[in-house]
Design a protein around this motif. Structure first.
Motif, PDB file in Angstrom:
ATOM      1  N   LEU A  33      37.501  41.944  30.117  1.00 27.25           N
ATOM      2  CA  LEU A  33      36.273  41.147  30.219  1.00 27.25           C
ATOM      3  C   LEU A  33      36.314  40.140  31.370  1.00 27.25           C
ATOM      4  O   LEU A  33      35.308  39.496  31.659  1.00 27.25           O
ATOM      5  CB  LEU A  33      36.020  40.411  28.899  1.00 27.25           C
ATOM      6  CG  LEU A  33      35.767  41.297  27.677  1.00 27.25           C
ATOM      7  CD1 LEU A  33      35.618  40.448  26.422  1.00 27.25           C
ATOM      8  CD2 LEU A  33      34.530  42.165  27.878  1.00 27.25           C
ATOM      9  N   VAL A  34      37.445  40.015  32.013  1.00 26.63           N
ATOM     10  CA  VAL A  34      37.598  39.049  33.111  1.00 26.63           C
ATOM     11  C   VAL A  34      36.985  39.615  34.385  1.00 26.63           C
ATOM     12  O   VAL A  34      37.364  40.694  34.833  1.00 26.63           O
ATOM     13  CB  VAL A  34      39.085  38.722  33.352  1.00 26.63           C
ATOM     14  CG1 VAL A  34      39.235  37.836  34.595  1.00 26.63           C
ATOM     15  CG2 VAL A  34      39.690  38.033  32.133  1.00 26.63           C
ATOM     16  N   HIS A  35      36.016  38.908  34.949  1.00 29.54           N
ATOM     17  CA  HIS A  35      35.441  39.346  36.219  1.00 29.54           C
ATOM     18  C   HIS A  35      35.523  38.272  37.299  1.00 29.54           C
ATOM     19  O   HIS A  35      35.129  38.506  38.433  1.00 29.54           O
ATOM     20  CB  HIS A  35      33.987  39.817  36.034  1.00 29.54           C
ATOM     21  CG  HIS A  35      33.061  38.766  35.510  1.00 29.54           C
ATOM     22  ND1 HIS A  35      32.888  38.530  34.173  1.00 29.54           N
ATOM     23  CD2 HIS A  35      32.257  37.896  36.151  1.00 29.54           C
ATOM     24  CE1 HIS A  35      32.005  37.553  34.008  1.00 29.54           C
ATOM     25  NE2 HIS A  35      31.611  37.150  35.189  1.00 29.54           N
ATOM     26  N   ARG A  36      36.018  37.088  36.949  1.00 30.71           N
ATOM     27  CA  ARG A  36      36.305  36.066  37.954  1.00 30.71           C
ATOM     28  C   ARG A  36      37.501  35.254  37.479  1.00 30.71           C
ATOM     29  O   ARG A  36      37.581  34.865  36.307  1.00 30.71           O
ATOM     30  CB  ARG A  36      35.094  35.147  38.185  1.00 30.71           C
ATOM     31  CG  ARG A  36      35.335  34.211  39.371  1.00 30.71           C
ATOM     32  CD  ARG A  36      34.124  33.368  39.692  1.00 30.71           C
ATOM     33  NE  ARG A  36      32.992  34.132  40.191  1.00 30.71           N
ATOM     34  CZ  ARG A  36      32.909  34.639  41.420  1.00 30.71           C
ATOM     35  NH1 ARG A  36      33.905  34.491  42.270  1.00 30.71           N
ATOM     36  NH2 ARG A  36      31.826  35.290  41.791  1.00 30.71           N
ATOM     37  N   ARG A  37      38.409  34.989  38.392  1.00 32.71           N
ATOM     38  CA  ARG A  37      39.637  34.274  38.038  1.00 32.71           C
ATOM     39  C   ARG A  37      39.688  32.896  38.687  1.00 32.71           C
ATOM     40  O   ARG A  37      38.921  32.584  39.592  1.00 32.71           O
ATOM     41  CB  ARG A  37      40.857  35.104  38.443  1.00 32.71           C
ATOM     42  CG  ARG A  37      41.016  36.372  37.604  1.00 32.71           C
ATOM     43  CD  ARG A  37      42.262  37.155  37.948  1.00 32.71           C
ATOM     44  NE  ARG A  37      42.472  38.239  36.980  1.00 32.71           N
ATOM     45  CZ  ARG A  37      43.114  38.086  35.830  1.00 32.71           C
ATOM     46  NH1 ARG A  37      43.629  36.898  35.513  1.00 32.71           N
ATOM     47  NH2 ARG A  37      43.259  39.104  35.001  1.00 32.71           N
TER      48      ARG A  37
END
Length: 212
Positions: A33-37
């Motif tokens: 679900l991670v699309h920006r870090r």
């Protein structure tokens, strides 16, 4: 005190999304679900899980209200992401432009078959809100490594608002703007918290000996 300790002990582990994926095992997150870090989650435990991972302005509010929860280097990373992705001329976009739900133009009177925008349903999904920039600038100053340099940067960002006040019939800051900081006809032309949040920025700078 016990609740305070729990927050201090667990906030970072549950909210931080590390820049380096190899560090993911140290945090509570779902990689798919991670699309920006290099940011903090917007919420934790949402029914729609992907919304936990959205980049929104709310992290700036938390940084100002409870700066003790944030590690300075991580806070600066998140604020840089806010600056690069949410910062407009007069406010902050309410959602990351790269998010699939991003709808930056608020048209409250337009009724259509697109539920995402019909009758202004996208109010929280991308329009640029005036009040949010106040918390961003205050957080930027709180976690600044060079207060003098950043005070000049903050003042440069506020020039646009000075022109707004000069040109406004209400001598105030509007509620929100549409895509690319364009005026929104369905926005309130002046709103108390849009102006008061900027006054808070000026007050914070003044307390540290800086003037606008």
């Amino acid at each position: 005190q016990s609740w305070n300790n729990k927050l201090l002990e667990n906030f970072d582990r549950h909210f931080w999304i590390p820049t380096d994926p190899t560090e993911d095992s140290s945090y509570v997150l779902q990689q798919s679900l991670v699309h920006r870090r290099g940011i903090y989650k917007d919420v934790v435990g949402s029914t729609a899980e992907y919304t936990d991972y959205q980049l929104r302005p709310n992290l700036c509010v938390a940084m100002v209200v409870a700066p003790e929860l944030f590690q300075p280097d991580k806070a600066r990373s998140a604020l840089l992401n806010v600056e690069l992705n949410l910062l407009g001329t007069y406010g902050l976009r309410t959602l990351d432009p790269h998010d699939w739900q991003f709808r930056p133009n608020y048209l409250n009177g337009a009724e259509s078959e697109d539920y995402a925008t019909s009758r202004g349903f996208n109010y929280h999904q991308g329009p640029e809100w005036g009040w949010c920039i106040g918390y961003f600038l205050r957080a930027k100053f709180i976690f600044s490594e060079n207060k003098i340099e950043d005070s000049f940067l903050i003042r440069s960002w506020l020039h646009a608002h000075a022109h707004l006040l000069e040109d406004s019939d209400w001598q105030g800051i509007p509620e929100l703007y549409n895509e690319s900081s364009k005026p929104c006809k369905d926005s309130c032309p002046t709103q108390a918290w849009s102006s008061s949040c900027l006054l808070d920025v000026i007050y914070d700078l003044h307390k540290k000996g800086f003037t606008i």
